[in-house]
Structures are given as structure tokens and as C-alpha cells.
Design a protein around this motif. Structure first.
Motif, PDB file in Angstrom:
ATOM      1  N   ALA A  36      13.090  17.686  -6.095  1.00 29.29           N
ATOM      2  CA  ALA A  36      13.555  16.559  -5.268  1.00 29.29           C
ATOM      3  C   ALA A  36      14.975  17.222  -4.304  1.00 29.29           C
ATOM      4  N   GLU A  68       8.733  10.526  -7.760  1.00 26.01           N
ATOM      5  CA  GLU A  68      10.108  10.460  -7.166  1.00 26.01           C
ATOM      6  C   GLU A  68      10.416  10.703  -5.560  1.00 26.01           C
ATOM      7  N   LEU A  69       9.708  11.704  -5.138  1.00 18.54           N
ATOM      8  CA  LEU A  69      10.034  11.664  -3.598  1.00 18.54           C
ATOM      9  C   LEU A  69       9.258  10.909  -2.938  1.00 18.54           C
ATOM     10  N   ASP A  71       7.982   7.758  -3.665  1.00 13.75           N
ATOM     11  CA  ASP A  71       8.566   6.248  -3.688  1.00 13.75           C
ATOM     12  C   ASP A  71       9.743   6.175  -3.059  1.00 13.75           C
ATOM     13  N   ALA A  72      10.484   7.131  -3.005  1.00 15.00           N
ATOM     14  CA  ALA A  72      11.840   7.158  -2.390  1.00 15.00           C
ATOM     15  C   ALA A  72      11.747   7.237  -0.861  1.00 15.00           C
ATOM     16  N   HIS A  73      10.591   7.624  -0.335  1.00 18.09           N
ATOM     17  CA  HIS A  73      10.287   7.679   1.065  1.00 18.09           C
ATOM     18  C   HIS A  73       9.268   6.808   1.508  1.00 18.09           C
ATOM     19  N   SER A  74       8.875   6.000   0.490  1.00 18.24           N
ATOM     20  CA  SER A  74       7.559   4.899   0.559  1.00 18.24           C
ATOM     21  C   SER A  74       6.406   5.779   1.542  1.00 18.24           C
TER      22      SER A  74
END
Length: 227
Positions: A36, A68-69, A71-74
Motif C-alpha cells: 500500500a 486495503e487499496l 476499499d480506500a479508493h472505492s
């Protein structure tokens, strides 16, 4: 075309950030352990926005940071349906000793599946972030291994992201659960040996190579050719 890469985690799985150009959307291929931070650095450096995560297969060293990546950026995560279960049960694709190590690293409870998962069986191209990627199912390392390919242009040859199907000088192992040596040889013949020699191979581990170099020097491919 922008393709930036770095090895992630103790197993040095190559993570790729791919975009048509700086200052726009991109995809990330195989964000493994501790990927990440490296991805965030490349996004900032090149002014990129993450549009999707593409997984060549479901082994933990290639998918560790996917949820993680994404979901953080939809953003959605693309994976072959045969490997989807590995997102939440990584041990099922490993031998017992390695599975136990991974479980201890993950801690109690199953890993969380990304909020958006797109099953991609192969055989049809996908268009994401201004990129058109051909997707070919290439089982043998895992049942759901796939290869993503960017078609050749006047400026560059075809580019293949081969995951753990083909490496410089070697091929993916097939002794883990779900692996099949005869199947991976068939995938190599169909997916790799059918391509032009100048095709760039960006593997899941190790240095970049070309189909021509592997055709002439890789002992596994030479065995297939000599059959």
C-alpha cells in the motif's frame, strides 16, 4: 504509457502500477504484502487515481494489500472466480506449513473480502482507466490464474503481466493445492508460446523478460517446444 513496478513483501512479489499517462486513472496489478505504501508513493509521484486492482491469481503474496487499496479508493478488485475464495481463505492455496505461517501473520479471523469484487473468467478484454487489457485464463499455478496483456502499438510491443505463470528462466510452481503441472505446461504453450518474440513479459517475481528470450533459453519452454 506508464508502467511502474516494485517488489513487495518478503517474497518480493512484483506490484505494477499501469496508466495510459501521468495525471489520470490507473490500475494496480498484484499488490502484495506491504504494497500500500509503495502504491501510494507512485500515485502521488505521477498524479494518478486508482481505478481498479487486477489480480493475476489468489496467492497471498499477490493479493495481501488488495482490499486495503481498493476499499480506500472505492475501486473494484478483478479476480478469476476459481481463485476468489483465496481472498478470504489464503491457506487453502498453500501447503500446511506455509498456511500456518500466513494464518499467524494475519491474526484471528478471516481476511476481509474487498467491498467490490469483479469475477473475470478470461476470454474477453476489459477496459479500465483508459486501458484495454486482454485477459486469458492460464491455470496450472492456481486454478484461477490469468494473464493480462496490453496489445502492441506502433511505439511498443505487446506487454504481458504473467503473474506466476512465466518468469525469466523459470515457470510457476505447481505443487501447492490447486496446482497442476500438466495444466501449467498447456497454459504456457497456449498463452505464451503463441506470442511474438518481442512480447514483453512482466512476471510476478524477478526481472522483466521477453517471449523470445524465454523461448530460446527457458528450459521449461524448450521442453514444450521439443515435445
Amino acid at each position: 504509457m506508464l508502467i511502474a513496478a516494485f517488489p513487495a513483501g518478503p517474497l518480493a512479489a512484483n506490484c505494477y502500477v499501469v496508466a495510459p499517462a501521468e495525471g489520470g486513472p490507473c490500475v494496480v496489478v498484484d499488490p502484495g504484502q506491504n504494497a500500500a505504501g509503495g502504491v501510494a508513493g507512485l500515485l502521488a509521484e505521477h498524479d494518478l487515481t486508482l481505478a481498479a486492482v487486477l489480480l493475476t491469481h489468489g496467492h497471498f503474496d499477490h493479493v495481501w494489500s488488495a482490499a486495503e487499496l481498493a476499499d480506500a479508493h472505492s475501486a473494484p478488485v478483478y479476480i478469476h472466480p476459481a481463485d476468489r475464495a483465496l481472498l478470504t481463505d489464503p491457506g487453502r492455496g498453500l501447503d500446511p506449513a506455509l498456511a500456518a505461517q500466513v494464518t499467524s501473520l494475519l491474526g484471528p479471523g478471516a481476511p476481509k473480502e474487498p467491498e467490490q469484487v469483479v469475477e473475470i473468467p478470461g476470454g474477453e478484454p476489459v477496459e479500465i482507466a483508459g486501458l484495454r487489457l486482454d485477459v486469458e485464463h492460464a491455470p496450472g499455478h492456481t486454478p484461477g490464474s490469468v494473464v493480462y496483456a496490453l496489445a502492441a502499438t506502433q511505439e511498443r510491443p505487446e506487454v504481458m503481466f504473467t503473474g506466476d505463470l512465466l518468469f525469466a528462466g523459470s515457470i510457476g510452481r505447481s505443487d501447492f493445492p490447486g496446482g497442476d503441472h500438466a495444466e501449467i505446461l498447456r497454459s504456457l504453450e497456449r498463452v505464451c508460446l503463441s506470442r511474438p518474440d518481442d512480447t514483453s513479459v512482466l512476471p510476478g517475481h524477478g526481472p522483466q523478460t521477453t517471449i523470445g528470450r524465454e523461448r530460446s533459453t527457458n528450459p521449461f519452454l524448450r521442453d514444450i517446444i521439443g515435445r
